[in-house]
Write a protein that holds these residues in place. Structure first.
Motif, PDB file in Angstrom:
ATOM      1  N   ASP A 184       0.838  -1.200   0.000  1.00 34.91           N
ATOM      2  CA  ASP A 184       0.000   0.000   0.000  1.00 34.91           C
ATOM      3  C   ASP A 184       0.872   1.247   0.000  1.00 34.91           C
ATOM      4  OD1 ASP A 184      -2.137  -1.709   0.229  1.00 34.91           O
ATOM      5  OD2 ASP A 184      -2.616  -1.204   2.314  1.00 34.91           O
ATOM      6  N   GLN A 185       0.425   2.265  -0.745  1.00 31.19           N
ATOM      7  CA  GLN A 185       1.129   3.543  -0.756  1.00 31.19           C
ATOM      8  C   GLN A 185       0.266   4.608  -0.106  1.00 31.19           C
ATOM      9  OE1 GLN A 185       4.547   3.805  -2.018  1.00 31.19           O
ATOM     10  NE2 GLN A 185       3.975   1.714  -1.464  1.00 31.19           N
ATOM     11  N   ARG A 186       0.856   5.343   0.839  1.00 28.96           N
ATOM     12  CA  ARG A 186       0.142   6.358   1.586  1.00 28.96           C
ATOM     13  C   ARG A 186       0.635   7.757   1.197  1.00 28.96           C
ATOM     14  NH1 ARG A 186      -2.783   4.225   5.812  1.00 28.96           N
ATOM     15  NH2 ARG A 186      -2.411   1.988   6.172  1.00 28.96           N
ATOM     16  N   SER A 187      -0.256   8.691   1.267  1.00 29.32           N
ATOM     17  CA  SER A 187       0.096  10.061   0.909  1.00 29.32           C
ATOM     18  C   SER A 187       1.017  10.676   1.954  1.00 29.32           C
ATOM     19  CB  SER A 187      -1.158  10.918   0.769  1.00 29.32           C
ATOM     20  OG  SER A 187      -0.818  12.257   0.478  1.00 29.32           O
ATOM     21  N   LEU A 188       2.004  11.435   1.493  1.00 31.64           N
ATOM     22  CA  LEU A 188       2.913  12.139   2.389  1.00 31.64           C
ATOM     23  C   LEU A 188       2.369  13.497   2.819  1.00 31.64           C
ATOM     24  CD1 LEU A 188       6.272  11.406   0.518  1.00 31.64           C
ATOM     25  CD2 LEU A 188       5.225  10.111   2.388  1.00 31.64           C
ATOM     26  N   GLU A 227      -6.132  12.969   2.306  1.00 31.36           N
ATOM     27  CA  GLU A 227      -5.619  13.313   3.623  1.00 31.36           C
ATOM     28  C   GLU A 227      -4.259  12.672   3.818  1.00 31.36           C
ATOM     29  OE1 GLU A 227      -8.388  12.225   6.617  1.00 31.36           O
ATOM     30  OE2 GLU A 227      -9.890  13.709   6.021  1.00 31.36           O
ATOM     31  N   ALA A 228      -3.343  13.388   4.438  1.00 30.60           N
ATOM     32  CA  ALA A 228      -2.015  12.850   4.725  1.00 30.60           C
ATOM     33  C   ALA A 228      -2.145  11.540   5.497  1.00 30.60           C
ATOM     34  CB  ALA A 228      -1.201  13.865   5.523  1.00 30.60           C
ATOM     35  N   GLY A 229      -1.377  10.537   5.055  1.00 27.06           N
ATOM     36  CA  GLY A 229      -1.400   9.233   5.711  1.00 27.06           C
ATOM     37  C   GLY A 229      -2.414   8.258   5.165  1.00 27.06           C
ATOM     38  N   SER A 230      -3.325   8.715   4.306  1.00 30.47           N
ATOM     39  CA  SER A 230      -4.336   7.810   3.753  1.00 30.47           C
ATOM     40  C   SER A 230      -3.751   6.985   2.612  1.00 30.47           C
ATOM     41  CB  SER A 230      -5.548   8.595   3.266  1.00 30.47           C
ATOM     42  OG  SER A 230      -5.186   9.465   2.197  1.00 30.47           O
ATOM     43  N   VAL A 231      -4.309   5.785   2.394  1.00 28.25           N
ATOM     44  CA  VAL A 231      -3.866   4.916   1.303  1.00 28.25           C
ATOM     45  C   VAL A 231      -4.405   5.478  -0.011  1.00 28.25           C
ATOM     46  CG1 VAL A 231      -4.022   2.614   0.290  1.00 28.25           C
ATOM     47  CG2 VAL A 231      -3.744   2.874   2.766  1.00 28.25           C
ATOM     48  N   ILE A 232      -3.490   5.784  -0.922  1.00 24.38           N
ATOM     49  CA  ILE A 232      -3.920   6.292  -2.229  1.00 24.38           C
ATOM     50  C   ILE A 232      -3.849   5.208  -3.302  1.00 24.38           C
ATOM     51  CG2 ILE A 232      -3.322   8.692  -1.757  1.00 24.38           C
ATOM     52  CD1 ILE A 232      -0.765   8.125  -3.525  1.00 24.38           C
ATOM     53  N   LEU A 233      -2.959   4.221  -3.112  1.00 26.73           N
ATOM     54  CA  LEU A 233      -2.817   3.130  -4.080  1.00 26.73           C
ATOM     55  C   LEU A 233      -2.590   1.839  -3.307  1.00 26.73           C
ATOM     56  CD1 LEU A 233      -0.423   4.869  -6.642  1.00 26.73           C
ATOM     57  CD2 LEU A 233      -2.836   4.355  -7.011  1.00 26.73           C
ATOM     58  N   PRO A 234      -3.526   0.880  -3.372  1.00 23.20           N
ATOM     59  CA  PRO A 234      -3.352  -0.359  -2.608  1.00 23.20           C
ATOM     60  C   PRO A 234      -2.394  -1.329  -3.290  1.00 23.20           C
ATOM     61  CG  PRO A 234      -5.439  -0.388  -3.781  1.00 23.20           C
ATOM     62  CD  PRO A 234      -4.838   0.965  -4.014  1.00 23.20           C
TER      63      PRO A 234
END
Length: 410
Positions: free
Chosen positions: A37-41, A142-149
């Motif tokens: 998973d990739q999370r927003s910075l 939102e910062a910390g949210s998963v943008i790409l699973p």
């Protein structure tokens, strides 16, 4: 024989997805599969900003619908304005940050610039509501949210999204390593003269192109002589360094069809023949990587007829390779479209006919559905899924699978 659904379920249940990973530049990640998973910075937008060119105001100062306010400052995109004093406006441009104190933007079309000796003023000819034309901080991401699973197959839009939140590198799964070879003493390569009884090896080009579209690393062993010994030798060599071996031809039951006995000698055959047209002789199994070694390369043997090979790849090999690669989704989208033709000769097998979408939004049928007619694959836009024994009458709604869903996976 297995039905198409049974065969597909069997194949997908047998896949052992690749787990090896590497971290690469986001710029180089097109077509790769995310390993985690990739999370927003950061928040997107990172701060409140305007959606429009216009004027930032306090909504309470414009409640009359005809307010005349001095222009206190000018805020282009990329600049930070000062706090907006009560009873003033700020000229603002799309994407610029909302200055502290402002709570609305009025688009320039609803304003009139008034110049004079005392400085420029703006007539606000609209009574805005608090929040009008303001993009709020974090309203998209939102910062910390998963943008790409994990399991996402990365396309241009996913790469752009990753870059938009500052991800310069991405963890991806290793590409599938696929070996291909082709059997048949009748095969020749384009550029060579055709001997009597010979044909050009079109499947080599079709299958390699299909595998390249799926992002595979391909080793091409070329045309293998029609002998059991040569077939076994090539299977052994291919199994050592590859996840999957794909062959074309030699999967029937004739005396010159050596694929089945070769696979059984070098490993095991788990599936043979499917109730599908075109493409009944489809083989699936595994080839050992060494004596007594339980580790094995997967094997998929496709028919030699070019349309049969093409269709069975799309129906069975494509989803298998996508799951092998770690992709979360492998099923292509399909749509119900109207038949603008009659088909009064249904087969006892599940048929996949080549069709094209016409200007009226219906489907036209290619006249020759033979398994050797490659022109049908170029003419067509996709396949229709026809159940065993099902005739088609003009106006029937049919399940249509576009080629662009299968040739370029999402």
């Amino acid at each position: 024989m297995l039905t198409v659904r049974q065969a597909l379920d069997f194949l997908m249940g047998a896949v052992r997805p690749i787990t090896a990973t590497e971290t690469i530049s986001t710029l180089a990640a097109n077509g790769r599969v995310l390993a985690a998973d990739q999370r927003s910075l950061l928040d997107v937008p990172p701060a409140d900003n305007t959606q429009m060119d216009g004027y930032a105001v306090r909504a309470a100062d414009c409640a009359s619908g005809d307010a005349l306010l001095p222009i206190a400052q000018r805020i282009p995109a990329g600049h930070v304005g000062a706090e907006l004093t009560p009873g003033s406006a700020a000229r603002i441009f799309t994407g610029a940050l909302i200055p502290p104190g402002a709570d609305a933007v009025v688009m320039q079309e609803q304003c009139e610039l008034v110049t004079g000796e005392g400085g420029d003023r703006v007539r606000i000819k609209h009574a805005p509501q608090s929040g009008d034309w303001i993009r709020l901080r974090g309203e998209d991401i939102e910062a910390g949210s998963v943008i790409l699973p994990a399991g996402t197959r990365l396309r241009a839009q996913e790469l752009g999204l990753a870059a938009s939140v500052g991800l310069a590198e991405l963890p991806v799964l290793r590409r599938p390593r696929v070996a291909v070879f082709f059997t048949g003493d009748e095969l020749a390569m384009p550029g060579e003269p055709l001997k009597p009884g010979a044909i050009y090896n079109s499947n080599r080009y079709t299958l390699r192109g299909l595998l390249e579209n799926l992002g595979c690393e391909i080793t091409d062993y070329g045309i293998v002589p029609d002998t059991l010994a040569a077939t076994r030798d090539t299977l052994r060599a291919a199994a050592r360094e590859h996840d999957l071996i794909i062959t074309s031809g030699g999967v029937s039951v004739g005396e010159e069809d050596h694929i089945r006995p070769a696979v059984e000698a070098e490993g095991r055959l788990n599936m043979w023949q499917i109730a599908v047209k075109p493409g009944k002789p489809l083989a699936f199994g595994e080839v050992r990587r060494g004596q007594g070694d339980e580790d094995a390369a997967f094997f998929l043997g496709l028919p030699g007829n070019p349309v049969s090979s093409f269709v069975t790849f799309l129906l069975f090999v494509r989803p298998f390779v996508l799951k092998l690669a770690g992709a979360a989704s492998a099923e292509p989208q399909s749509f119900l479209l109207r038949a603008d033709f009659d088909w009064a000769k249904p087969d006892r097998r599940n048929e996949f006919l080549r069709v094209r979408v016409n200007a009226e939004g219906g489907l036209d049928l290619f006249t020759n559905q033979g398994s050797g007619v490659l022109t049908s694959t170029v003419w067509a836009d996709g396949l229709i899924d026809v159940a065993p024994g099902q005739p088609i009458a003009r106006g029937d709604m049919l399940r249509f699978i576009p080629f662009n869903q299968m040739l370029y996976p999402t």
